[in-house]
Design a protein around this motif. Structure first.
Motif, short mmCIF file in Angstrom:
data_model
loop_
_atom_site.label_atom_id
_atom_site.label_comp_id
_atom_site.label_asym_id
_atom_site.label_seq_id
_atom_site.Cartn_x
_atom_site.Cartn_y
_atom_site.Cartn_z
N ASP A 1 13.45 -4.91 10.29
CA ASP A 1 13.71 -5.36 8.92
C ASP A 1 13.71 -4.13 8.02
N ASP A 2 14.61 -4.08 7.04
CA ASP A 2 14.70 -2.89 6.20
C ASP A 2 13.70 -2.90 5.04
N HIS A 3 12.89 -3.94 4.93
CA HIS A 3 11.86 -3.99 3.90
C HIS A 3 10.49 -3.73 4.53
N GLN A 4 9.91 -2.59 4.20
CA GLN A 4 8.66 -2.18 4.81
C GLN A 4 7.51 -3.13 4.51
N LEU A 5 7.44 -3.63 3.28
CA LEU A 5 6.36 -4.54 2.93
C LEU A 5 6.42 -5.82 3.75
N PHE A 6 7.65 -6.31 3.98
CA PHE A 6 7.80 -7.51 4.80
C PHE A 6 7.35 -7.25 6.23
N ARG A 7 7.71 -6.07 6.76
CA ARG A 7 7.29 -5.73 8.12
C ARG A 7 5.77 -5.64 8.22
N GLU A 8 5.16 -5.06 7.22
CA GLU A 8 3.70 -4.91 7.23
C GLU A 8 3.01 -6.27 7.22
N GLY A 9 3.58 -7.21 6.46
CA GLY A 9 3.02 -8.56 6.43
C GLY A 9 3.13 -9.24 7.78
N LEU A 10 4.30 -9.12 8.41
CA LEU A 10 4.49 -9.70 9.74
C LEU A 10 3.54 -9.08 10.75
N LYS A 11 3.40 -7.77 10.67
CA LYS A 11 2.54 -7.07 11.62
C LYS A 11 1.10 -7.55 11.54
N ARG A 12 0.60 -7.72 10.32
CA ARG A 12 -0.78 -8.20 10.16
C ARG A 12 -0.96 -9.59 10.74
N ILE A 13 0.02 -10.46 10.47
CA ILE A 13 -0.05 -11.84 10.97
C ILE A 13 -0.04 -11.88 12.50
N LEU A 14 0.88 -11.14 13.10
CA LEU A 14 1.07 -11.21 14.54
C LEU A 14 -0.06 -10.54 15.31
N ASN A 15 -0.55 -9.44 14.79
CA ASN A 15 -1.62 -8.73 15.50
C ASN A 15 -2.96 -9.46 15.44
#
Length: 241
Positions: free
Chosen positions: A17-31
């Motif tokens: 995803d080209d939006h870093q904030l969105f990626r960071e949110g997904l990463k926190r949820i998944l991990n």
């Protein structure tokens, strides 16, 4: 969210995803999940392919709108090069045409970005088990489009009485399509929401025969229910717009 005990093995996930904030949110949820692990992040489709060359994940969460190379193109290339990697599309678009296109390119799932965290986690686990996963908000539109389904083979196109003849979905007979012509007709009517009894009346066959066809369809397509059968038909390219 429920905890699942899957042992020490974790599903390896790549975020695209080209939006870093969105990626960071997904990463926190998944991990936070015991069985999921984000192993990398990418901002465009080119980076996805480069990453997979060196450290292939099991699932890629792919944004449909990315610069340089969008998620649709990246999905097609990824599935050609790495057929074992599952792709789940993330999108703001609930138009059924996007769903058809991405499934046709090889995606195993299609989610809207306003989804709940639990839906995302369930989608990842579902596609890893070999199923397709479509956001509930999109499913209704998808089924409406499928109601205009027609069946085509080498000799031409067969349309039902409700088809306008100029638009609609086609069921394409190919070498990799395991269904007989009759089974394809039953699948088309299933997509229209017809019951076994209604299908039998429409095709002038007994309800028991319809049940046998449905069982054969599900077995051949290796799915558990009617909706999965229709979605997988789109995914494999047997159904096209």
């Amino acid at each position: 969210m429920e905890n699942h005990d899957y042992g020490t093995k974790k599903i390896k996930i790549l975020l695209a995803d080209d939006h870093q904030l969105f990626r960071e949110g997904l990463k926190r949820i998944l991990n936070m999940e015991d069985d999921l692990e984000v192993i990398g992040e990418c901002g465009d489709g080119i980076q996805v392919l480069e990453f997979c060359n060196h450290n292939p994940p099991e699932v890629v969460l792919m944004d449909i709108n990315m610069p340089i190379e969008n998620g649709v193109v990246a999905t097609e290339k990824l599935r050609e090069l790495f057929p074992d990697i599952k792709v789940i599309i993330l999108s703001i678009h609930d138009d059924e045409s996007y769903v058809f296109e991405t499934l046709r390119k090889g995606a195993s799932g299609y989610l809207l970005k306003d989804m709940e965290a639990e839906s995302l986690v369930n989608a990842i686990r579902s596609v890893m088990e070999g199923h397709a996963y479509i956001h509930p908000k999109v499913t209704g539109k998808l089924i409406q489009q499928l109601r205009r389904m027609t069946y085509t083979n080498e000799s031409g196109v067969l349309t039902d009485n409700n088809s306008s003849g100029d638009t609609g979905v086609k069921f394409v007979a190919g070498d990799d399509n395991p269904l007989t012509r009759r089974e394809a007709e039953v699948l088309r009517l299933m997509a229209e929401g017809k019951s076994n009894k209604m299908i039998g009346e429409y095709l002038f066959i007994s309800e028991k025969t319809v049940k046998n066809h449905v069982s054969s369809i599900l077995q051949k397509m290796e799915v558990d229910d009617r909706t999965q059968a229709v979605i997988n038909a789109i995914k494999h390219g047997w159904v096209t717009l």
